[in-house]
Design a protein around this motif. Structure first.
Motif, PDB file in Angstrom:
ATOM      1  N   VAL A  28       0.752  -1.119   0.020  1.00  0.00           N
ATOM      2  CA  VAL A  28       0.069   0.014  -0.112  1.00  0.00           C
ATOM      3  C   VAL A  28       0.766   1.240  -0.048  1.00  0.00           C
ATOM      4  CG1 VAL A  28      -1.872  -0.995   1.015  1.00  0.00           C
ATOM      5  CG2 VAL A  28      -0.267   0.312   2.490  1.00  0.00           C
ATOM      6  N   LEU A  29       0.237   2.460  -0.750  1.00  0.00           N
ATOM      7  CA  LEU A  29       1.229   3.463  -0.387  1.00  0.00           C
ATOM      8  C   LEU A  29       0.003   4.644   0.138  1.00  0.00           C
ATOM      9  CD1 LEU A  29       2.109   3.806  -4.303  1.00  0.00           C
ATOM     10  CD2 LEU A  29       3.351   2.663  -2.429  1.00  0.00           C
ATOM     11  N   TRP A  30       0.590   4.911   1.464  1.00  0.00           N
ATOM     12  CA  TRP A  30      -0.545   5.489   2.300  1.00  0.00           C
ATOM     13  C   TRP A  30       0.015   7.014   2.459  1.00  0.00           C
ATOM     14  CZ3 TRP A  30      -4.694   3.427   3.818  1.00  0.00           C
ATOM     15  CH2 TRP A  30      -5.438   4.137   5.000  1.00  0.00           C
ATOM     16  N   PRO A  31      -0.789   7.931   2.196  1.00  0.00           N
ATOM     17  CA  PRO A  31      -0.609   9.433   2.343  1.00  0.00           C
ATOM     18  C   PRO A  31      -0.372   9.833   3.751  1.00  0.00           C
ATOM     19  CG  PRO A  31      -2.981   9.210   2.382  1.00  0.00           C
ATOM     20  CD  PRO A  31      -2.416   7.595   2.245  1.00  0.00           C
ATOM     21  N   ALA A  32       0.721  11.056   3.737  1.00  0.00           N
ATOM     22  CA  ALA A  32       1.101  11.801   4.817  1.00  0.00           C
ATOM     23  C   ALA A  32       1.630  13.098   4.204  1.00  0.00           C
ATOM     24  CB  ALA A  32       2.104  11.042   5.468  1.00  0.00           C
ATOM     25  N   TRP A  33       1.405  14.096   5.192  1.00  0.00           N
ATOM     26  CA  TRP A  33       1.917  15.614   4.964  1.00  0.00           C
ATOM     27  C   TRP A  33       3.621  15.428   5.581  1.00  0.00           C
ATOM     28  CZ3 TRP A  33      -0.589  17.773   1.670  1.00  0.00           C
ATOM     29  CH2 TRP A  33      -1.854  17.985   1.810  1.00  0.00           C
ATOM     30  N   ALA A 141      11.216   6.204  -3.634  1.00  0.00           N
ATOM     31  CA  ALA A 141      10.935   4.967  -4.203  1.00  0.00           C
ATOM     32  C   ALA A 141      10.763   5.135  -5.393  1.00  0.00           C
ATOM     33  CB  ALA A 141       9.692   4.461  -3.822  1.00  0.00           C
ATOM     34  N   GLU A 142      11.046   4.182  -6.529  1.00  0.00           N
ATOM     35  CA  GLU A 142      11.010   4.069  -7.882  1.00  0.00           C
ATOM     36  C   GLU A 142       9.555   3.830  -8.298  1.00  0.00           C
ATOM     37  OE1 GLU A 142      12.803   2.458 -12.239  1.00  0.00           O
ATOM     38  OE2 GLU A 142      13.771   2.253 -10.009  1.00  0.00           O
ATOM     39  N   THR A 143       8.766   4.423  -9.007  1.00  0.00           N
ATOM     40  CA  THR A 143       7.743   3.930  -9.468  1.00  0.00           C
ATOM     41  C   THR A 143       7.464   3.939 -11.076  1.00  0.00           C
ATOM     42  OG1 THR A 143       6.759   5.997  -9.333  1.00  0.00           O
ATOM     43  CG2 THR A 143       6.559   4.936  -7.367  1.00  0.00           C
ATOM     44  N   GLU A 144       6.358   3.010 -11.486  1.00  0.00           N
ATOM     45  CA  GLU A 144       5.933   3.101 -12.916  1.00  0.00           C
ATOM     46  C   GLU A 144       4.354   3.351 -13.087  1.00  0.00           C
ATOM     47  OE1 GLU A 144       7.672  -0.272 -14.643  1.00  0.00           O
ATOM     48  OE2 GLU A 144       5.768  -1.699 -13.879  1.00  0.00           O
ATOM     49  N   MET A 145       4.062   4.174 -13.925  1.00  0.00           N
ATOM     50  CA  MET A 145       2.503   4.589 -13.990  1.00  0.00           C
ATOM     51  C   MET A 145       1.939   3.368 -14.745  1.00  0.00           C
ATOM     52  SD  MET A 145       2.378   6.950 -12.031  1.00  0.00           S
ATOM     53  CE  MET A 145       0.446   7.472 -12.367  1.00  0.00           C
ATOM     54  N   TYR A 150      -2.231   4.801 -12.116  1.00  0.00           N
ATOM     55  CA  TYR A 150      -1.748   4.633 -10.695  1.00  0.00           C
ATOM     56  C   TYR A 150      -0.672   3.905 -10.632  1.00  0.00           C
ATOM     57  CZ  TYR A 150      -6.426   5.630  -8.458  1.00  0.00           C
ATOM     58  OH  TYR A 150      -7.577   6.355  -8.121  1.00  0.00           O
ATOM     59  N   PRO A 151       0.272   4.142  -9.793  1.00  0.00           N
ATOM     60  CA  PRO A 151       1.521   3.684  -9.847  1.00  0.00           C
ATOM     61  C   PRO A 151       1.861   2.264  -9.262  1.00  0.00           C
ATOM     62  CG  PRO A 151       1.498   5.073  -7.746  1.00  0.00           C
ATOM     63  CD  PRO A 151       0.035   5.018  -8.554  1.00  0.00           C
ATOM     64  N   ASN A 152       2.753   1.594  -9.889  1.00  0.00           N
ATOM     65  CA  ASN A 152       3.214   0.520  -9.451  1.00  0.00           C
ATOM     66  C   ASN A 152       4.725   0.679  -8.644  1.00  0.00           C
ATOM     67  OD1 ASN A 152       1.782  -1.701  -9.858  1.00  0.00           O
ATOM     68  ND2 ASN A 152       2.702  -2.248 -11.822  1.00  0.00           N
ATOM     69  N   GLU A 162      12.157  -5.272  -9.950  1.00  0.00           N
ATOM     70  CA  GLU A 162      10.749  -5.978  -9.368  1.00  0.00           C
ATOM     71  C   GLU A 162       9.659  -5.302  -9.261  1.00  0.00           C
ATOM     72  OE1 GLU A 162      12.047  -8.291  -6.049  1.00  0.00           O
ATOM     73  OE2 GLU A 162      13.885  -9.004  -6.977  1.00  0.00           O
ATOM     74  N   PRO A 163       8.835  -4.908 -10.404  1.00  0.00           N
ATOM     75  CA  PRO A 163       7.535  -4.248 -10.114  1.00  0.00           C
ATOM     76  C   PRO A 163       6.674  -5.093  -9.244  1.00  0.00           C
ATOM     77  CG  PRO A 163       8.063  -4.554 -12.337  1.00  0.00           C
ATOM     78  CD  PRO A 163       8.855  -5.354 -11.594  1.00  0.00           C
ATOM     79  N   ARG A 164       6.066  -4.240  -8.416  1.00  0.00           N
ATOM     80  CA  ARG A 164       4.970  -4.907  -7.296  1.00  0.00           C
ATOM     81  C   ARG A 164       3.830  -3.798  -7.286  1.00  0.00           C
ATOM     82  NH1 ARG A 164       8.275  -7.635  -3.367  1.00  0.00           N
ATOM     83  NH2 ARG A 164       9.946  -8.515  -4.648  1.00  0.00           N
ATOM     84  N   PRO A 165       2.648  -4.523  -7.790  1.00  0.00           N
ATOM     85  CA  PRO A 165       1.329  -3.951  -7.496  1.00  0.00           C
ATOM     86  C   PRO A 165       1.298  -3.145  -6.158  1.00  0.00           C
ATOM     87  CG  PRO A 165       0.932  -6.170  -8.426  1.00  0.00           C
ATOM     88  CD  PRO A 165       2.326  -6.105  -7.993  1.00  0.00           C
ATOM     89  N   ALA A 166       0.802  -1.956  -6.035  1.00  0.00           N
ATOM     90  CA  ALA A 166       0.434  -1.453  -4.739  1.00  0.00           C
ATOM     91  C   ALA A 166      -0.624  -0.582  -4.798  1.00  0.00           C
ATOM     92  CB  ALA A 166       1.492  -0.363  -4.600  1.00  0.00           C
ATOM     93  N   TYR A 167      -1.555  -0.672  -3.794  1.00  0.00           N
ATOM     94  CA  TYR A 167      -2.657   0.062  -3.550  1.00  0.00           C
ATOM     95  C   TYR A 167      -2.286   1.625  -3.033  1.00  0.00           C
ATOM     96  CZ  TYR A 167      -7.052   1.757  -1.849  1.00  0.00           C
ATOM     97  OH  TYR A 167      -8.061   2.440  -1.176  1.00  0.00           O
ATOM     98  N   LEU A 168      -2.759   2.333  -3.898  1.00  0.00           N
ATOM     99  CA  LEU A 168      -2.476   3.904  -3.539  1.00  0.00           C
ATOM    100  C   LEU A 168      -3.825   4.427  -3.008  1.00  0.00           C
ATOM    101  CD1 LEU A 168      -0.573   6.517  -5.516  1.00  0.00           C
ATOM    102  CD2 LEU A 168      -3.226   7.175  -4.847  1.00  0.00           C
ATOM    103  N   HIS A 169      -3.693   4.801  -1.652  1.00  0.00           N
ATOM    104  CA  HIS A 169      -4.824   5.479  -0.901  1.00  0.00           C
ATOM    105  C   HIS A 169      -4.900   7.007  -0.880  1.00  0.00           C
ATOM    106  CE1 HIS A 169      -8.389   4.815   1.386  1.00  0.00           C
ATOM    107  NE2 HIS A 169      -7.913   5.650   2.404  1.00  0.00           N
ATOM    108  N   ARG A 170      -5.609   7.363  -1.961  1.00  0.00           N
ATOM    109  CA  ARG A 170      -5.581   8.940  -2.045  1.00  0.00           C
ATOM    110  C   ARG A 170      -6.832   9.694  -1.465  1.00  0.00           C
ATOM    111  NH1 ARG A 170      -7.544  11.947  -6.769  1.00  0.00           N
ATOM    112  NH2 ARG A 170      -6.892  13.813  -6.592  1.00  0.00           N
ATOM    113  N   PRO A 171      -6.512  10.657  -0.396  1.00  0.00           N
ATOM    114  CA  PRO A 171      -7.736  11.357   0.055  1.00  0.00           C
ATOM    115  C   PRO A 171      -8.392  12.164  -1.011  1.00  0.00           C
ATOM    116  CG  PRO A 171      -5.610  11.475   1.319  1.00  0.00           C
ATOM    117  CD  PRO A 171      -5.181  11.145   0.313  1.00  0.00           C
ATOM    118  N   GLU A 172      -9.710  12.017  -0.925  1.00  0.00           N
ATOM    119  CA  GLU A 172     -10.421  12.493  -2.058  1.00  0.00           C
ATOM    120  C   GLU A 172     -10.424  14.034  -1.813  1.00  0.00           C
ATOM    121  OE1 GLU A 172     -14.315  10.745  -2.186  1.00  0.00           O
ATOM    122  OE2 GLU A 172     -13.651   8.685  -2.767  1.00  0.00           O
TER     123      GLU A 172
END
Length: 514
Positions: A28-33, A141-145, A150-152, A162-172
């Motif tokens: 998971v990719l979790w948001p933070a300030w 981190a390195e990502t690919e769209m 959404y990024p991997n 090694e690409p890894r599927p990741a769930y990006l949790h974006r505040p609406e």
């Protein structure tokens, strides 16, 4: 702040690691300030509290176990043992004189001598709560769209990605939170330093009396924000199910900063699961259930358990408890207790310790409320900087209020600087100093709730010390397995104390039939 999160925002990767071998995981990719700040560097402590105190005695010229025992009010045999420890470390010589290394270590262990560094603290975008972590450098981190925008997450090496599927949790929606101040930043560095000393992930957020430093002794001007405007980032981590997990509730999430499992992030995820079906499906997949069906069952069970917890709290303390500011903490304790009661013998030590953590937080929230509602700015004038005199003041105050004396030794040992710290920063939540500060405040306030509580329960201070000691001992690495009986007794004792101070119960420790 008029800021928002975008899919293209920076992703940070601090090598998260699980606290146990896992059989399933989901990134998971979790948001933070991210705020850039100046703060004392965080590092592992080289000396424990007693070693530091004894080394300080040697530096002051007190070199015999008996002399140190007299000044620190601890047994001479223990002082001799600790002296042997610091001798083995090369911090003193055989004549009891601090070595050059000993003086350097003692100086380094004093916060005022620690260098301040630029770094980052991180804030939850929904609640404004700060992560208990401080880093000097961001690790990108390195990502690919993907085609859907959404990024991997790309791990591995440049030659072997090694690409890894990741769930990006974006505040609406854009979120607006209070900018952290110097006290908030110092608390983050304190909690991070403590987390580095403990390996049990269930203890990471426990407030330990003593801490890494005392807020009241710090030059607050050394700490500041470099930039008021935070940077939106995503913290890369993963949810996982340990190999030995036997219940649906045993899933965990890694601390994004590499310190084992994170109860802080797990709570945040559970809060968001109630509003975001996609996040619920992610956990559902982790648990190996059919999409939708399993999580609906878990969600229904959680709702049922919460309703039972609300009813249980009201049975103990009447519905009026909902009006008090610490009600949420009481409800959290009851909910945690019902969960381990439901699991029965399947409850693990971390889950039982989690109940003790909530029980201690109820007590801390209660005393934070009392200190906020009943202020007495003159109490520090009565407390000497000499430990023996302070202890006698505490004892005479307790006796005047009708409480049983002598005081439990850990309460008698509370320092003036610790009382001053909780008076200046009541949100610091250090239980024993808060108890002593409340005791001293009640002496001048004829309407203070402590007076009625003392009348109904003269052993109140002993009850409070039992709460503080079992929670503190077990949450800081107690040996052996915890028993459900010990946890239940602590929960009942907390209800008893809350009932005494709130006046919403008859003070009995006997729980209603569950």
């Amino acid at each position: 702040m008029a800021l928002s999160f975008q899919r293209e925002d920076t992703v940070l990767y601090f090598r998260p690691r699980a606290h146990a071998r896992w059989r399933e995981r989901r990134y998971v990719l979790w948001p933070a300030w991210a705020y850039r700040v100046v703060a004392p560097e965080v590092r592992e402590r080289q000396l424990n509290v007693l070693q530091k105190a004894v080394l300080g005695m040697f530096r002051a010229g007190v070199t015999t176990p008996e002399g140190i025992s007299t000044r620190l009010h601890l047994h001479a045999d223990l002082m001799a043992f600790i002296a042997g420890e610091i001798l083995e470390k090369g911090l003193i010589d055989h004549q009891g004189l601090p070595t050059k290394l000993g003086l350097e270590v003692l100086e380094q262990e004093t916060l005022q001598s620690r260098r301040v560094v630029a770094g980052y603290v991180f804030q939850d975008p929904w609640t404004g709560e700060l992560w208990p972590r401080f880093v000097e450098r961001l690790q990108y981190a390195e990502t690919e769209m993907k085609p859907n925008g959404y990024p991997n997450l790309v791990l591995g090496t440049t030659g072997k990605p090694e690409p890894r599927p990741a769930y990006l949790h974006r505040p609406e929606r854009a979120s607006t939170q209070a900018t952290p101040d110097a006290t908030d930043i110092l608390e983050v560095t304190r909690r991070h330093g403590r987390a580095l000393r403990h390996s049990d992930p269930s203890m990471e957020e426990e407030e330990e009396d003593g801490g890494t430093f005392e807020l009241g002794t710090i030059d607050i001007e050394r700490v500041s924000l470099i930039e008021d405007r935070p940077q939106p980032v995503y913290l890369a981590t993963y949810l996982y199910l340990p190999e030995d997990a036997d219940t649906a509730g045993d899933w965990h999430v890694c601390d994004p900063f590499g310190l084992g499992a994170s109860t802080f992030l797990r709570r945040a995820i559970v809060r968001q699961m109630e509003q975001e079906p996609t996040l619920s499906k992610l956990v559902d997949q982790l648990l190996g259930r059919a999409l939708g069906e399993g999580m609906e069952g878990v969600r229904a069970w959680m709702e049922q358990l919460r309703g039972k917890a609300e009813l249980g709290v009201e049975q103990r303390l009447t519905s009026e408890i909902r009006r008090l500011p610490y009600y949420a903490h009481v409800l959290e304790m009851e909910l945690a207790y019902l969960e381990v009661e439901h699991l029965g013998t399947g409850s693990s030590n971390p889950k039982l310790r989690g109940v003790l953590l909530t029980a201690r937080r109820v007590t801390e929230a209660l005393f934070a409320h009392l200190l906020g509602a009943h202020r007495s700015p003159d109490i520090l004038r009565r407390i000497s900087r000499e430990p023996e005199h302070s202890a006698s003041i505490y004892t005479s105050t307790a006796a005047a209020l009708g409480l049983e004396v002598p005081l439990p030794q850990p309460l008698a040992n509370v320092k003036r600087s610790q009382v001053e710290s909780v008076l200046k920063h009541p949100d610091g939540w250090r239980l024993r100093p808060m108890i002593v500060a409340t005791l001293l405040t009640a002496r001048d306030d004829n309407r203070h709730p402590l007076r009625e509580a003392a009348r109904r329960e003269p052993r109140l201070l002993n009850e409070l010390e039992l709460i503080a000691s079992i929670a503190g001992r077990e949450l800081h690495g107690g040996d052996g397995a915890l028993s459900m009986t010990a946890v239940q007794e602590t929960v009942n004792r907390v209800y008893h104390v809350v009932g005494l101070f709130s006046g919403l119960a008859n003070g009995t420790r006997n729980p209603p039939l569950r």
